[in-house]
Design a protein around this motif. Structure first.
Motif, PDB file in Angstrom:
ATOM      1  N   GLU B  36       0.681  -1.181   0.042  1.00  0.00           N
ATOM      2  CA  GLU B  36       0.035  -0.046   0.133  1.00  0.00           C
ATOM      3  C   GLU B  36       1.019   1.214   0.030  1.00  0.00           C
ATOM      4  O   GLU B  36       2.002   1.264   0.390  1.00  0.00           O
ATOM      5  N   ARG B  37       0.358   2.405  -0.551  1.00  0.00           N
ATOM      6  CA  ARG B  37       0.863   3.677  -0.501  1.00  0.00           C
ATOM      7  C   ARG B  37       1.305   4.002   0.947  1.00  0.00           C
ATOM      8  O   ARG B  37       2.559   4.535   1.283  1.00  0.00           O
ATOM      9  N   ARG B  38       0.428   3.602   1.987  1.00  0.00           N
ATOM     10  CA  ARG B  38       0.776   3.961   3.292  1.00  0.00           C
ATOM     11  C   ARG B  38       0.372   2.693   4.131  1.00  0.00           C
ATOM     12  O   ARG B  38      -0.641   2.148   3.843  1.00  0.00           O
ATOM     13  N   ALA B  39       1.148   2.464   5.106  1.00  0.00           N
ATOM     14  CA  ALA B  39       0.803   1.204   5.769  1.00  0.00           C
ATOM     15  C   ALA B  39      -0.397   1.668   6.655  1.00  0.00           C
ATOM     16  O   ALA B  39      -0.802   2.897   6.993  1.00  0.00           O
ATOM     17  N   GLY B  40      -1.434   0.530   7.116  1.00  0.00           N
ATOM     18  CA  GLY B  40      -2.412   0.818   7.797  1.00  0.00           C
ATOM     19  C   GLY B  40      -2.343   1.307   9.007  1.00  0.00           C
ATOM     20  O   GLY B  40      -3.408   1.845   9.755  1.00  0.00           O
ATOM     21  N   VAL B 139     -10.131   4.815   6.876  1.00  0.00           N
ATOM     22  CA  VAL B 139      -9.139   4.170   7.592  1.00  0.00           C
ATOM     23  C   VAL B 139      -9.771   2.608   7.957  1.00  0.00           C
ATOM     24  O   VAL B 139     -10.613   2.381   8.928  1.00  0.00           O
ATOM     25  N   HIS B 140      -8.806   1.677   7.363  1.00  0.00           N
ATOM     26  CA  HIS B 140      -9.362   0.190   7.746  1.00  0.00           C
ATOM     27  C   HIS B 140      -9.101   0.088   9.412  1.00  0.00           C
ATOM     28  O   HIS B 140      -7.946   0.042   9.729  1.00  0.00           O
ATOM     29  N   PHE B 144      -5.324  -0.586  11.167  1.00  0.00           N
ATOM     30  CA  PHE B 144      -5.162   0.462  12.108  1.00  0.00           C
ATOM     31  C   PHE B 144      -5.045  -0.193  13.463  1.00  0.00           C
ATOM     32  O   PHE B 144      -4.163   0.352  14.271  1.00  0.00           O
TER      33      PHE B 144
END
Lengths: 274, 259
Positions: B36-40, B139-140, B144
């Protein structure tokens, strides 16, 4: 479903709900609910407890899937989307929850920064500035480093509003924005809602049973009763409505078409076993 | 009959849901940070949970393991005395602690200390609509909230198990040398002779499985909480009981497989 029903909504129409039906078990909660909200307006959905107004809201944010019917947000039909596609649509709207729903493990500032850190590539310095801007908008710049548990309920709601608009959404949903607030703070929240609509051209959908606030903010009002829309129109139309159901709700009269009692059985029969 | 069937059906549907949650957690914990572009989740939160679940559990784990090691020496020596083989107590205790009691007791302690906290904390968040708020912010919640807890415990439970093994051996050593006059050199010699690396390794493999059970059961019960504070209390109790039962069942299966 008729063919013309599946057409995409007009571009001015930010929220378009069509023939929403929902049952929980054998209880019908929503029965053919349809309405639209134009861009840059505030629509108030009102109704008593159990009227289905919260259920409508949950469908709009994609938390519930309807048994039938469609929900268009800014042109996207959301009831058939998978999780990933729904996440894309959700970036376009924000929501103010009844209890604020701030994350208690994070500071006020980090709560507002959360959607920014998650969905943008902005450098940390820019995010800090944006957090301050959003907090200033709700008048709480000093609370940035406090935990949600250290501020009052009214302040939590204002922070929650700042978080809801952190990503500059096109639509903001409000769940009982004035519940549990004193009249002054409720008035502040109302004013913020109107400001956001006027200045940032945000479309708002407000679920509430606070009539005073509803008439103050609404461009359009919808009244739900037992899962059906019983009245819809401008605040003036609603105020003048001849429908006794609507009048009872506006005036808060204990006696009227809306029964106070849950039980349909005869009182004497229940008590005396006659 | 019908009630039993529907209960069994419910059990399997929960099992299926937990497995699904496990799959999603594995994605967010191991794949998403690279893809992913950003970690969750915030990487620092993993360190914080490692401290909370692991480092802060060390004193209680050491205390319990030392006592159990000592008790085990007393009980085993009592039986071995009849055969005049008290000397062997060191080896027996070392193997039982590292294969079985170290991993199992640590897991049960951590279920009570950490699993219950996971359910109570996330369950309260569910009730306060914080989890729904995360979803609405796109936000998953699993990425998260669950993934960092999962990573932290899967890393820390084997470490705690090593600590428990060492403390158990130490407790046994103290009791064996003081109460049964086994010389220190002989005790250590017997321990090293009996204890294989395989024994420790099988305990560590089990502890990873236990960590998965504790996090998954704890978080699943939290994410499915219904009905306010009472629901959170009920879910927390259920999470501890379910996790302990599953840990012992898994212990049986893995012992049979790894023996």
């Amino acid at each position: 479903m008729a063919a013309n029903d599946s057409q995409a909504p007009a571009p001015e129409c930010m929220i378009d709900v069509r023939h929403l039906r929902k049952r929980f078990g054998n209880k019908t909660v929503l029965e053919d609910v349809s309405f639209t909200v134009e861009r840059g307006t505030i629509c108030v959905v009102m109704g008593g407890s159990g009227s289905g107004k919260s259920t409508v809201l949950r469908h709009l944010i994609g938390a519930y899937k309807p048994d039938s019917g469609e929900v268009y947000l800014d042109g996207d039909e959301i009831t058939q989307l998978d999780e990933r596609a729904l996440q894309q649509v959700r970036r376009k709207f924000g929501m103010l929850f009844q209890g604020g729903a701030l994350l208690n493990s994070l500071t006020v500032g980090d709560n507002i920064a959360l959607p920014l850190r998650h969905h943008t590539e902005l450098p940390e310095e820019t995010i800090e500035i944006m957090v301050k801007l959003k907090l200033e908008l709700v008048g709480l710049r000093d609370a940035e480093h406090l935990k949600p548990s250290e501020i009052s309920g009214g302040m939590q709601k204002r922070v929650s509003l700042a978080r809801a608009i952190a990503l500059d959404p096109k639509i903001v949903f409000y769940d009982e924005p004035s519940a549990g607030l004193d009249p002054i703070v409720a008035g502040v929240i109302d004013k913020l809602m109107i400001d956001l609509t006027d200045k940032m051209h945000i479309t708002s959908l407000v679920v509430t049973h606070d009539m005073q606030s509803a008439f103050r903010i609404a461009d359009k009002m919808i009244m739900l009763h037992r899962g059906r829309i019983v009245a819809a129109g401008t605040p003036d139309e609603i105020r003048e409505s001849p429908d006794p159901l609507v009048q009872q709700f506006i005036t808060g009269a204990p006696d009227g078409p809306i029964p106070l009692r849950m039980s349909q059985k005869e009182y004497q029969v229940d008590i005396l076993g006659l | 009959m019908e009630a039993t069937l529907s209960k069994a059906g419910l059990f399997f549907s929960h099992l299926a849901s937990i497995s699904r949650l496990f799959g999603v957690t594995l994605y967010w914990a191991l794949v998403a940070p690279w893809r992913e572009r950003r970690a969750g989740f915030d990487r620092r939160s993993v360190l914080r949970f490692m401290d909370e679940t692991g480092v802060q559990s060390v004193p209680i784990v050491v205390l319990i393991a030392v006592l159990v090691g000592a008790i085990l020496v007393l009980q085993t020596a009592y039986q071995l005395q009849r055969y005049g083989q008290v000397r062997l107590v060191a080896g027996l205790v070392a193997v039982s602690v590292s294969r079985e009691l170290g991993p199992l007791l640590t897991a049960i302690l951590i279920t009570g200390r950490v699993g219950a906290a996971f359910t109570a904390e996330l369950g309260t968040m569910k009730v306060a609509e914080e989890i729904l708020a995360l979803e609405v912010m796109a936000v998953h919640p699993v990425g998260f909230l669950v993934a960092p807890r999962f990573l932290a415990l899967v890393l820390m439970l084997p470490c705690l198990t090593i600590v428990a093994d060492a403390a158990g051996l130490l407790g046994g050593f103290a009791t064996g040398t003081l109460a049964y006059q086994i010389s220190a050199a002989s005790y250590i010699d017997t321990t090293l002779h009996w204890l294989m690396f395989r024994d420790v390794l099988s305990g560590l493999i089990k502890s990873v499985v236990f960590a998965v059970i504790i996090t998954m059961v704890g978080c699943y019960r939290a994410l499915t909480v219904e009905g306010g504070p009472e629901g959170v209390g009920h879910a927390t109790m259920g999470s501890v009981v379910t996790a302990i039962v599953l840990i012992i069942v898994a212990d049986g299966i893995f012992t049979a497989l790894l023996i």
